[in-house]
Scaffold this active site. Structure first.
Site, mmCIF file in Angstrom:
data_model
loop_
_atom_site.group_PDB
_atom_site.id
_atom_site.type_symbol
_atom_site.label_atom_id
_atom_site.label_comp_id
_atom_site.label_asym_id
_atom_site.label_seq_id
_atom_site.Cartn_x
_atom_site.Cartn_y
_atom_site.Cartn_z
ATOM 1 N N ASP A 39 0.965 -1.130 0.017
ATOM 2 C CA ASP A 39 0.042 -0.140 0.198
ATOM 3 C C ASP A 39 0.990 1.285 -0.009
ATOM 4 O OD1 ASP A 39 -2.286 1.938 0.711
ATOM 5 O OD2 ASP A 39 -3.229 0.192 1.436
ATOM 6 N N TYR A 153 -14.898 5.227 -13.259
ATOM 7 C CA TYR A 153 -14.726 4.211 -12.347
ATOM 8 C C TYR A 153 -15.583 2.713 -13.069
ATOM 9 C CZ TYR A 153 -15.228 1.684 -8.034
ATOM 10 O OH TYR A 153 -15.119 0.767 -6.958
#
Length: 248
Positions: A39, A153
């Site tokens: 991450d 998206y």
């Protein structure tokens, strides 16, 4: 459908510092697996890795070398890789009208689509070396229905599902199962200001625990190239795609 036994298994989770990724990491660790969190949020990721006796690797999934390094860390730290959960994602990307922002578009496509492509490419050799395993990508219900509120998206998540459907049968002969999770609006930071709007409209927000249970069902099943929908109030199952018309 056999219960998942994580003993001896190693899992890499992108977007693993928070939200769905962190919740899946906790569940896999509880089942006996070793977890590697990848991450950009090093503070949260490092703390969670310490809590789970796992490992944290800073990883921007838009960069192929970062995914390669994350897989290498899993192999070096824990001896191999059995599960790649390609979960990193962001909302937004803008519309395609006068306010179109190429940088916002590329960021959304880079994280949500390129991140899965680079993650699969990086993970395949390590999973192959274990004789097989699982690659699960987080897509979205936005992949299965129109999303006028966030068209970029919808586009990148639909592309993830298309990719998974193609890769599933490709790698099945090697014992590598590729599938996708398609959650609806889940109670994570990705909702941002949309959470209040959903609550006001009475639209049900998905509990993260429901996504975790769906993830475990994918691990325990035997299908490939499937897109498992995850919506409030329904058991999670693979979405059934209607066949396209053939030539005459």
């Amino acid at each position: 459908m056999a219960a998942f036994d994580g003993t001896g298994k190693v899992a890499l989770i992108t977007g693993g510092s928070n939200g769905i990724g962190a919740a899946v990491a906790r569940r896999l660790a509880r089942e006996g697996a070793r977890v590697v969190l990848a991450d950009v949020d090093a503070e949260a990721g490092g703390a969670l890795a310490k809590e789970l006796d796992g490992a944290f690797v800073r990883c921007d999934v838009r960069e192929p070398a970062d995914s390669e390094a994350a897989v290498a860390a899993a192999v070096e730290r824990f001896g191999g890789l059995d599960i790649a959960f390609l979960n990193a994602g962001i909302a937004g990307g803008g519309d395609l009208g006068d306010g179109f922002d190429p940088a916002a578009y590329r960021r959304a496509m880079g994280i949500n689509l390129d991140g899965v492509v680079y993650g699969v490419h990086a993970a395949l050799p390590a999973i192959r070396a274990r004789g097989g395993g699982n690659i699960i990508a987080t897509a979205s219900m936005a992949a299965l229905t129109a999303t006028p509120f966030d068209p970029v998206y919808g586009a990148n998540k639909a592309a993830v599902v298309g990719l998974v459907r193609a890769l599933g049968p490709t790698y099945e002969p090697e014992g590598i199962r590729v599938n996708a999770l398609c959650p609806s609006f889940a109670d994570t930071a990705i909702l941002g200001g949309m959470k209040a709007e959903l609550q006001e409209s009475g639209f049900p927000i998905l509990e993260v625990s429901d996504v975790v249970e769906a993830f475990m069902r994918v691990l325990e099943a035997d299908g490939v190239g499937q897109a498992w929908y995850v919506v409030p109030g329904r058991p999670s199952e693979p979405f059934t795609f209607r066949g396209v018309p053939g030539p005459r």
